[in-house]
Design an enzyme around this catalytic site. Structure first.
Site, mmCIF file in Angstrom:
data_model
loop_
_atom_site.group_PDB
_atom_site.id
_atom_site.type_symbol
_atom_site.label_atom_id
_atom_site.label_comp_id
_atom_site.label_asym_id
_atom_site.label_seq_id
_atom_site.Cartn_x
_atom_site.Cartn_y
_atom_site.Cartn_z
ATOM 1 N N HIS A 150 0.862 -1.246 -0.171
ATOM 2 C CA HIS A 150 0.116 -0.130 -0.009
ATOM 3 C C HIS A 150 0.716 1.268 0.119
ATOM 4 C CE1 HIS A 150 -3.414 -2.267 0.434
ATOM 5 N NE2 HIS A 150 -3.430 -2.834 1.757
ATOM 6 N N ASP A 186 -2.726 -10.599 -2.407
ATOM 7 C CA ASP A 186 -3.185 -10.151 -0.894
ATOM 8 C C ASP A 186 -4.543 -9.799 -1.140
ATOM 9 O OD1 ASP A 186 -1.915 -8.825 1.609
ATOM 10 O OD2 ASP A 186 -3.797 -7.669 1.105
ATOM 11 N N HIS A 188 -6.190 -7.235 -0.479
ATOM 12 C CA HIS A 188 -6.299 -5.800 -0.597
ATOM 13 C C HIS A 188 -5.591 -5.287 -1.750
ATOM 14 C CE1 HIS A 188 -6.618 -6.466 3.996
ATOM 15 N NE2 HIS A 188 -7.678 -5.885 3.697
ATOM 16 N N ASP A 278 -4.335 -12.839 3.963
ATOM 17 C CA ASP A 278 -5.515 -12.190 4.569
ATOM 18 C C ASP A 278 -6.822 -12.564 3.537
ATOM 19 O OD1 ASP A 278 -4.322 -10.759 2.639
ATOM 20 O OD2 ASP A 278 -4.355 -8.778 3.901
#
Ligand SMILES: [Zn+2]
Length: 381
Positions: A150, A186, A188, A278
């Site tokens: 991120h 991931d 996200h 995740d």
């Protein structure tokens, strides 16, 4: 089944340094750092050192251990960080560390000890990439924290400070690699990596994620299918937002229908795989319901892509994964897949939820149609 090492001639080279455990984002209500006073037990921030302790432990003591070679990571030099991040941003982080720490954005705490861990995560990822670029091995895994995908060139976000994978991609380009694909699974959106290479056609960034959208000023990107890159980079950022609960079958459908053909068409010289557990069925930060079987299958596909296009060269970079036990198990399964081991070495201790991939299949088919009409080089897939 008892696979012998001869079935897997490639060792997996893991780059790790225990100094990365010194990053402590604290306690509170989940990741807020906030104590509402009326709770008796505050939990650790989800991105705590324990999650990675278990990952290291399962890889050292689990049945996969005989296929692994361990390497000690190292801190990045400040000058190395400028290849992906702006000087102003790095100066800002150095000053925040000198000032004793700071919450840089929601849930993202640079505390005493954090900056040293950040430098180790970045440096260890660069070492892993260099190891492969120099021809010492083909499969490398940067087992690092804090995570990085991120982190944008000038913005911390989502527990991330430095973009470890982005720095490694830039090193590959600077070392003569013509084009690199980054596949981010991931749960996200890999917004930081996308942002760093958004204007380039020689880095294809693909993010397969939960359809969570933007989450505030530190994360303005939506992760939607129409964020496809700018200028020369038009068509070289592919977002695949999947519905909640996509599950093993939904993920495999997306891998086979979207990612595999796109990478076949792109023909990368190097494959970077950004992983997070995740997306598992039990993660507090995700709703995608993957099990160990799903991670193992995705690992097989990524290995196949790297074997076909980059002479087997593959760098894997660790990101999220917050369930203390299951993240470690899913990581073990992921790497079994990458090593092309013929059968599960570890049974799944907890998976049992049913899954329904029908909605995900519809979404994937629509994304493919969108690519066919929008992205010139993906007309035929
Ligand atoms: Zn994540």
């Amino acid at each position: 089944m008892d696979p012998s090492p001869s079935l897997s001639p490639e060792l997996l080279h893991i780059f790790w340094h225990e100094g990365m455990l010194s990053h402590d984002p604290g306690t509170g209500v989940f990741d807020t750092g906030h104590d509402p006073v009326f709770l008796e037990v505050l939990e650790k921030h989800p991105e705590n050192a324990d999650r990675v302790r278990n990952m290291v432990s399962i890889l050292r003591k689990g049945p996969i251990s005989r296929f692994i070679s361990w390497h000690t990571g190292r801190p990045a030099q400040i000058s190395e960080l400028h290849s992906f991040h702006s000087r102003e941003y790095i100066n800002y982080l150095v000053q925040a560390d000198k000032d004793g720490g700071k919450e840089l954005c929601c849930g993202t705490f640079l505390n005493p000890g954090s900056w040293g861990a950040c430098l180790l995560a970045a440096g260890s990822t660069l070492s892993a990439m260099k190891y492969v670029l120099d021809g010492h091995g083909k499969l490398a895994y940067a087992l690092v924290r804090p995570p990085g995908h991120h982190a944008q060139p000038s913005q911390a976000d989502g527990y991330c400070f430095l973009n470890n994978a982005g720095l490694a991609v830039q090193l590959a380009l600077d070392s003569g690699c013509q084009n690199v694909v980054v596949i981010d699974t991931d749960v996200h959106h890999g917004n930081g990596t996308a942002e760093g290479f958004y204007h380039l056609s020689n880095v294809l960034t693909i993010s397969l994620h939960m359809n969570h959208g933007s989450w505030g000023p530190s994360h303005p990107q939506s992760g939607s299918i129409d964020e496809v890159g700018h200028n020369d980079g038009f068509g070289y950022n592919l977002n695949i937002p999947l519905p909640n609960g996509a599950g093993d079958k939904g993920y495999m459908y997306a891998m086979n229908e979207l990612i595999f053909p796109a990478v076949q068409e792109f023909k990368p010289n190097f494959v970077v795989w950004v992983i997070g557990q995740d997306s598992s069925a039990f993660d507090p930060n995700g709703r995608q319901c993957l099990t160990m079987a799903g991670y193992r299958s995705i690992g097989h596909i990524i290995r196949k892509l790297s074997d076909e296009h980059s002479n087997g060269r593959l760098l894997i970079v660790q990101e999220g994964g917050y369930h203390l036990t299951y993240s470690a198990y899913c990581l073990h399964a992921t790497l079994e897949g990458v090593l092309n081991l013929p059968g599960p070495l570890l049974a799944d201790p907890i998976a049992y939820y049913p899954e329904d991939e029908s909605f995900t299949v519809k979404v994937v088919d629509r994304i493919k149609q969108y690519w066919n009409v929008t992205i010139p080089w993906l007309k035929e897939i």
